[in-house]
Scaffold this motif. Structure first.
Motif, mmCIF file in Angstrom:
data_model
loop_
_atom_site.group_PDB
_atom_site.id
_atom_site.type_symbol
_atom_site.label_atom_id
_atom_site.label_comp_id
_atom_site.label_asym_id
_atom_site.label_seq_id
_atom_site.Cartn_x
_atom_site.Cartn_y
_atom_site.Cartn_z
ATOM 1 N N TYR A 110 -67.410 -4.074 -52.508
ATOM 2 C CA TYR A 110 -68.684 -5.086 -52.624
ATOM 3 C C TYR A 110 -68.574 -6.174 -51.943
ATOM 4 C CZ TYR A 110 -68.954 -1.417 -56.109
ATOM 5 O OH TYR A 110 -69.096 -0.209 -56.747
ATOM 6 N N PHE A 111 -67.439 -6.907 -51.880
ATOM 7 C CA PHE A 111 -67.149 -8.122 -51.338
ATOM 8 C C PHE A 111 -67.138 -7.939 -49.804
ATOM 9 C CE2 PHE A 111 -64.124 -11.770 -50.005
ATOM 10 C CZ PHE A 111 -65.341 -12.659 -50.122
ATOM 11 N N THR A 112 -66.318 -6.796 -49.333
ATOM 12 C CA THR A 112 -66.517 -6.657 -47.750
ATOM 13 C C THR A 112 -67.893 -6.308 -47.241
ATOM 14 O OG1 THR A 112 -64.127 -5.738 -48.063
ATOM 15 C CG2 THR A 112 -65.517 -5.192 -46.106
ATOM 16 N N ARG A 113 -68.529 -5.690 -48.024
ATOM 17 C CA ARG A 113 -69.895 -5.515 -47.702
ATOM 18 C C ARG A 113 -70.686 -6.545 -47.646
ATOM 19 N NH1 ARG A 113 -74.068 -1.744 -47.069
ATOM 20 N NH2 ARG A 113 -76.031 -2.156 -48.024
ATOM 21 N N ALA A 114 -70.739 -7.412 -48.616
ATOM 22 C CA ALA A 114 -71.369 -8.781 -48.563
ATOM 23 C C ALA A 114 -70.975 -9.434 -47.577
ATOM 24 C CB ALA A 114 -71.380 -9.297 -50.124
ATOM 25 N N MET A 115 -69.713 -9.687 -47.331
ATOM 26 C CA MET A 115 -69.486 -10.536 -46.157
ATOM 27 C C MET A 115 -69.825 -10.041 -44.857
ATOM 28 S SD MET A 115 -67.557 -12.964 -47.164
ATOM 29 C CE MET A 115 -66.545 -13.738 -45.898
ATOM 30 N N ARG A 116 -69.755 -8.691 -44.638
ATOM 31 C CA ARG A 116 -70.419 -8.267 -43.473
ATOM 32 C C ARG A 116 -72.102 -8.528 -43.234
ATOM 33 N NH1 ARG A 116 -66.766 -2.915 -43.057
ATOM 34 N NH2 ARG A 116 -65.106 -3.819 -41.616
ATOM 35 N N LEU A 117 -72.737 -8.201 -44.073
ATOM 36 C CA LEU A 117 -73.991 -8.488 -44.261
ATOM 37 C C LEU A 117 -74.505 -10.114 -44.136
ATOM 38 C CD1 LEU A 117 -75.405 -5.866 -46.835
ATOM 39 C CD2 LEU A 117 -75.243 -5.447 -44.196
ATOM 40 N N ALA A 118 -73.871 -10.617 -44.743
ATOM 41 C CA ALA A 118 -74.011 -12.326 -44.744
ATOM 42 C C ALA A 118 -73.743 -12.516 -43.066
ATOM 43 C CB ALA A 118 -73.220 -12.928 -45.510
ATOM 44 N N TYR A 119 -72.495 -11.952 -42.768
ATOM 45 C CA TYR A 119 -72.301 -12.602 -41.570
ATOM 46 C C TYR A 119 -73.163 -12.206 -40.280
ATOM 47 C CZ TYR A 119 -67.998 -15.321 -40.999
ATOM 48 O OH TYR A 119 -67.222 -16.436 -40.993
ATOM 49 N N LEU A 120 -73.532 -10.583 -40.312
ATOM 50 C CA LEU A 120 -74.284 -10.089 -39.333
ATOM 51 C C LEU A 120 -75.641 -10.132 -39.596
ATOM 52 C CD1 LEU A 120 -71.478 -8.870 -38.914
ATOM 53 C CD2 LEU A 120 -72.502 -6.621 -37.994
ATOM 54 N N ARG A 121 -76.142 -10.141 -40.525
ATOM 55 C CA ARG A 121 -77.688 -9.959 -40.906
ATOM 56 C C ARG A 121 -78.126 -11.212 -41.500
ATOM 57 N NH1 ARG A 121 -78.879 -4.786 -44.034
ATOM 58 N NH2 ARG A 121 -80.439 -5.887 -44.726
ATOM 59 N N GLY A 122 -77.399 -12.294 -41.846
ATOM 60 C CA GLY A 122 -77.662 -13.511 -42.377
ATOM 61 C C GLY A 122 -78.311 -13.017 -43.798
ATOM 62 N N SER A 123 -77.796 -11.983 -44.605
ATOM 63 C CA SER A 123 -78.603 -11.571 -46.023
ATOM 64 C C SER A 123 -78.385 -12.949 -46.808
ATOM 65 C CB SER A 123 -78.018 -10.419 -46.353
ATOM 66 O OG SER A 123 -77.999 -9.396 -45.608
ATOM 67 N N SER A 124 -79.432 -12.906 -47.636
ATOM 68 C CA SER A 124 -79.398 -13.946 -48.823
ATOM 69 C C SER A 124 -78.874 -13.288 -50.071
ATOM 70 C CB SER A 124 -80.911 -14.329 -49.178
ATOM 71 O OG SER A 124 -81.642 -13.317 -49.719
ATOM 72 N N PRO A 125 -78.465 -14.343 -50.991
ATOM 73 C CA PRO A 125 -77.941 -13.483 -52.157
ATOM 74 C C PRO A 125 -78.812 -12.434 -53.065
ATOM 75 C CG PRO A 125 -77.605 -15.806 -52.370
ATOM 76 C CD PRO A 125 -78.310 -15.595 -51.099
ATOM 77 N N ALA A 126 -80.216 -12.854 -52.916
ATOM 78 C CA ALA A 126 -81.252 -12.066 -53.528
ATOM 79 C C ALA A 126 -81.188 -10.586 -52.898
ATOM 80 C CB ALA A 126 -82.722 -12.355 -53.305
ATOM 81 N N GLU A 127 -81.003 -10.544 -51.570
ATOM 82 C CA GLU A 127 -80.670 -9.181 -50.886
ATOM 83 C C GLU A 127 -79.521 -8.399 -51.302
ATOM 84 O OE1 GLU A 127 -82.981 -10.072 -46.801
ATOM 85 O OE2 GLU A 127 -81.195 -10.870 -47.056
ATOM 86 N N LEU A 128 -78.497 -9.384 -51.701
ATOM 87 C CA LEU A 128 -77.173 -8.599 -52.171
ATOM 88 C C LEU A 128 -76.846 -8.717 -53.643
ATOM 89 C CD1 LEU A 128 -75.291 -10.438 -49.257
ATOM 90 C CD2 LEU A 128 -75.914 -8.062 -49.391
ATOM 91 N N ALA A 129 -77.893 -8.486 -54.259
ATOM 92 C CA ALA A 129 -77.964 -8.672 -55.654
ATOM 93 C C ALA A 129 -77.129 -7.695 -56.422
ATOM 94 C CB ALA A 129 -79.461 -8.658 -56.345
ATOM 95 N N ARG A 130 -77.192 -6.437 -55.856
ATOM 96 C CA ARG A 130 -76.537 -5.230 -56.547
ATOM 97 C C ARG A 130 -74.780 -5.744 -56.285
ATOM 98 N NH1 ARG A 130 -74.015 -0.808 -53.866
ATOM 99 N NH2 ARG A 130 -73.719 0.965 -55.478
ATOM 100 N N GLU A 131 -74.531 -6.217 -55.195
ATOM 101 C CA GLU A 131 -72.896 -6.464 -54.906
ATOM 102 C C GLU A 131 -72.670 -7.338 -55.695
ATOM 103 O OE1 GLU A 131 -74.971 -5.567 -52.550
ATOM 104 O OE2 GLU A 131 -74.132 -4.055 -51.920
ATOM 105 N N LEU A 132 -73.577 -8.543 -56.038
ATOM 106 C CA LEU A 132 -73.042 -9.661 -56.635
ATOM 107 C C LEU A 132 -73.102 -9.321 -58.261
ATOM 108 C CD1 LEU A 132 -72.700 -12.728 -56.980
ATOM 109 C CD2 LEU A 132 -75.239 -13.018 -57.184
ATOM 110 N N MET A 133 -73.811 -8.407 -58.729
ATOM 111 C CA MET A 133 -73.732 -7.686 -60.278
ATOM 112 C C MET A 133 -72.260 -7.207 -60.343
ATOM 113 S SD MET A 133 -77.408 -6.605 -61.036
ATOM 114 C CE MET A 133 -77.001 -5.827 -62.382
ATOM 115 N N TRP A 134 -72.061 -6.310 -59.242
ATOM 116 C CA TRP A 134 -70.778 -5.457 -59.288
ATOM 117 C C TRP A 134 -69.788 -6.231 -59.577
ATOM 118 C CZ3 TRP A 134 -69.216 -0.701 -60.537
ATOM 119 C CH2 TRP A 134 -70.086 0.330 -60.542
#
Length: 369
Positions: A325-349
């Protein structure tokens, strides 16, 4: 009481010269060196060409293959059998056979069958090399075919600008790898430091002085956790800075997500180190357990192999891997600029892993043997 425990921990960190060196060397090795070592690009593919047509069209195709930048011509052989000997001996990676009547068939508007044979002992090199070569052949057909339909077919095969690659337009593997390597850096540093720190105190006997005091277990774990959290955030800063300075990769709008997810994941990695140290009596035991779990985590987190490509039973196992979940969140944040709200599932895990592992660390710590 927490103040004095933290003072003790920070003094131990300052006195440990090895730790200060590791905090700089590990980010350099992981972020600066590893992206080049783990390169997914295939270059200098050796092609052996069998030209059975000996026409100007076949010569132009051979010249286009050589000028593409991905291939080097290992030689021209008169027959397909002679060319295959080059693959068997290792002097060639791919055989390109141009059939007789190649130019005449193209003149009649037909598409002659060009044979591509790849050495698949190295599956990645053979597979990608054959795809590159097919794209060059398709581009040649699009350029010289004179037919709009054929040109469109060549572009659809990857020969032209018809394909738009979102978030990584140049398909640079470092853009994909570096965020995952930052996750590896934080995992290695935080998990290893926590595990080896506590086990080192066990071997030195200094932890017994803490055990005979009325310090609660939860307070002791917290005192161990806070310095490692600071070290983890510092290593994150080094990783982001090196990624920008060396590879030109910056998180853009995803920096808040990176900081938030790293802050939570450091708690997870540090708690893992604490749990390992609680079940280890010697440095050797701790290192064995630590590397056993770290290797499994890195292989199943999606860093090197897409999780979707794994068998179904393996995909289910990866749900228990916090690094996924951390690897996926890092990649989406770097490549897409995803916000914490868009990554809520990974943050919950990750939040759930942090609560469970830290509770396990407190429960498994024994003040007396």
């Amino acid at each position: 009481m927490l103040k004095y425990l933290l003072e003790k921990e920070f003094k131990q960190i300052v006195r440990n010269t090895f730790l200060s060196k590791m905090m700089v060397i590990l980010p350099i090795m992981t972020i600066v060196v590893f992206p080049y070592v783990t390169s997914q690009e295939v270059t200098d593919v050796k092609v052996c060409i069998v030209d059975n047509d000996h026409s100007q069209a076949s010569q132009r195709l051979a010249q286009k293959v050589e000028a593409s930048g991905c291939f080097s011509v290992a030689g021209y052989e008169p027959t397909y059998g002679e060319a295959m000997k080059g693959i068997e001996e290792g002097s060639a990676d791919i055989v390109l056979e141009i059939p007789r009547g190649f130019a005449k068939s193209r003149g009649r508007g037909e598409e002659p069958q060009v044979t591509v044979a790849a050495n698949s002992v190295n599956g990645v090199r053979g597979g990608l090399g054959s795809q590159y070569l097919s794209a060059v052949i398709a581009a040649f057909a699009a350029e010289e075919g004179g037919s709009e339909a054929r040109a469109a077919q060549g572009m659809a095969a990857g020969a032209g600008p018809a394909t738009l690659y979102r978030y990584n337009p140049t398909l640079d593997y470092k853009v994909f790898m570096v965020p995952g390597l930052i996750a590896v850096l934080i995992t290695l540093l935080c998990c290893a430091l926590t595990a080896l720190n506590i086990v080192g105190e066990k071997e030195a006997g200094t932890i017994e002085q803490i055990n005979v005091t009325p310090v609660p277990k939860s307070l002791f774990i917290l005192a161990k956790l806070m310095p490692n959290w600071a070290i983890g955030m510092l290593s994150l800063s080094f990783g982001v800075a090196f990624a920008w300075a060396v590879h030109g990769i910056s998180p853009l709008q995803g920096l808040p997500s990176i900081v938030l997810f790293s802050a939570v994941y450091i708690l997870v990695a540090s708690a893992m180190g604490m749990v390992i140290s609680n079940y280890s009596d010697t440095m050797q035991q701790a290192m064995f357990l630590m590397f056993f779990f770290l290797i499994l985590m890195m292989l199943t987190c999606g860093l090197f192999t897409p999780i979707e490509s794994m068998p179904e039973w393996a995909q289910k196992i990866t749900t228990l891997n916090p690094m996924r979940y951390f690897t996926r969140a890092m990649r989406l944040a770097y490549l897409r600029g995803s916000s914490p709200a868009e990554l809520a599932r990974e943050l919950m895990w990750l939040g759930g892993f942090a609560v469970v592992l830290n509770a396990w660390a407190v429960a498994s710590y024994k003040k007396s043997n």
